[in-house]
Scaffold this motif. Structure first.
Motif, PDB file in Angstrom:
ATOM      1  N   TYR A 174      43.290  42.785  36.877  1.00 12.35           N
ATOM      2  CA  TYR A 174      44.587  43.425  37.088  1.00 12.35           C
ATOM      3  C   TYR A 174      46.126  42.965  36.427  1.00 12.35           C
ATOM      4  N   ASN A 182      45.132  39.103  41.145  1.00 12.76           N
ATOM      5  CA  ASN A 182      44.799  39.510  39.789  1.00 12.76           C
ATOM      6  C   ASN A 182      43.141  39.838  38.835  1.00 12.76           C
ATOM      7  N   PRO A 200      43.055  45.651  45.765  1.00 12.52           N
ATOM      8  CA  PRO A 200      43.130  46.273  44.777  1.00 12.52           C
ATOM      9  C   PRO A 200      44.999  45.191  45.183  1.00 12.52           C
TER      10      PRO A 200
END
Length: 341
Positions: free
Chosen positions: A111, A123, A137
């Motif tokens: 991410y 991340n 997420p």
């Protein structure tokens, strides 16, 4: 001694040949997902191996899968297939992979946040053996800036109302100065590094006497120098059309904003026949005067000699030029292609 030494060497060769000629099986060849951690490099004839799937893979059948090393030095066949388990694609990412709802075990999601946003969370997330993700997420939160400083002798006006002491990345504002002064630049914003644009300088600005435009004139204005944000209005002569904004404004640079252009109308240069204009089929004699404005469309009728009918071909007036279609025969064309009525 020579015969004895030869006999010893011959015995060693015979012994070596006897040992190495025995059939063995090498490590079984397996497909992806089968656990190889317990497999050896060499097996004797008659040895058996039980195959299992690695963690995170599902076997094709529940029954044990055994292989045997045959006297020919080959393994018996197996139909074991190991399918990786899957993880559901996070809802926020499903639009990025249309048509898919899951991804296989061991998939890694990396991410990142767009410029001007800070990440809250991990991340990276891994699809685990049990079909779940190692991390949810993350959230991307916009950077905040302190409210901007106003210019000396002026103020700032936020694009959106704000009751707090900070504003978010991407939010903008306009700088204004006390009349008749003008800001050295007019726009500011909250930037990706969390800082706000430094305020401009308020200064005296004036624009020169406005100039006329070709085929047009200045309307409702005194020919003098003008201050910041003062405007003048333009209009066009007969048979010309204004292209652009009618008003031009004195900007903070001391120059006028873009002036409009007067575009010429077009003569519809045919003597007989019908045309399609403004959604109506009319004879050219009904078009008075025989002109159309810049940007307007006129359809002329051409004749299909094979089918014995007419079809429209459109031309557009472009600053005084209206091209006639090559197929047009002005003397006898009508809307139905059978000549004037």
């Amino acid at each position: 001694m020579a015969p004895l030494l030869f006999l010893l060497l011959l015995c060693q060769v015979t012994l070596y040949t006897t040992v190495t000629s025995k059939k063995v099986c090498g490590r079984p060849l397996v497909t992806d997902g089968i656990d190889e951690s317990s497999l050896k490099r060499v097996y004797e004839v008659g040895d058996e191996v039980t195959l299992t799937c690695e963690l995170g893979y599902t076997p094709s059948t529940a029954a044990p899968h055994k292989l045997a090393c045959t006297p020919a030095g080959q393994w018996t066949a197996t139909d074991l297939a190991c399918t990786p388990r899957t993880c559901p694609i996070p809802r926020s990412l499903q639009s990025l992979v249309p048509g898919r709802t899951t991804v296989p075990f061991k998939t890694v999601l990396n991410y990142t946040c767009d410029e001007g946003y800070l990440m809250n969370g991990a991340n990276k997330s891994n699809c685990l053996a049990d079909g779940t993700w190692s991390h949810p997420p993350p959230l991307c939160k916009a950077v905040n800036c302190a409210l901007p400083k106003p210019p000396r002798d002026g103020r700032f006006v936020l694009d959106k109302a704000n009751t707090g002491t900070t504003t978010m990345y991407g939010q903008g504002w306009t700088y204004e100065c006390n009349p008749p002064k003008a800001p050295s630049f007019e726009r500011g914003e909250c930037m990706a590094d969390g800082t706000a644009t430094e305020p401009p300088i308020c200064r005296d600005v004036s624009c020169s006497i406005p100039e006329e435009i070709p085929n047009g004139f200045i309307a409702f204005a005194v020919l003098r120098t003008h201050g910041y944000k003062e405007t003048v209005k333009y209009a066009c002569n007969d048979n010309y059309m204004l292209d652009g904004q009618a008003e031009t404004q004195c900007t903070n640079t001391g120059k006028w904003s873009t002036k409009p252009v007067c575009r010429a109308s077009c003569l519809v240069n045919i003597n007989r026949g019908r045309i399609l204009y403004n959604g109506r089929k009319i004879w050219i004699a009904e078009l008075k005067p025989k002109r159309v404005l810049h940007g307007e469309h006129v359809a002329f009728y051409c004749k299909n000699k094979v089918e014995k009918c007419g079809y429209p071909v459109t031309s557009t007036c472009n600053d005084g030029t209206l091209a006639l279609p090559e197929c047009f025969q002005g003397k006898c064309q009508s809307v139905d292609g059978h000549g004037p009525q």
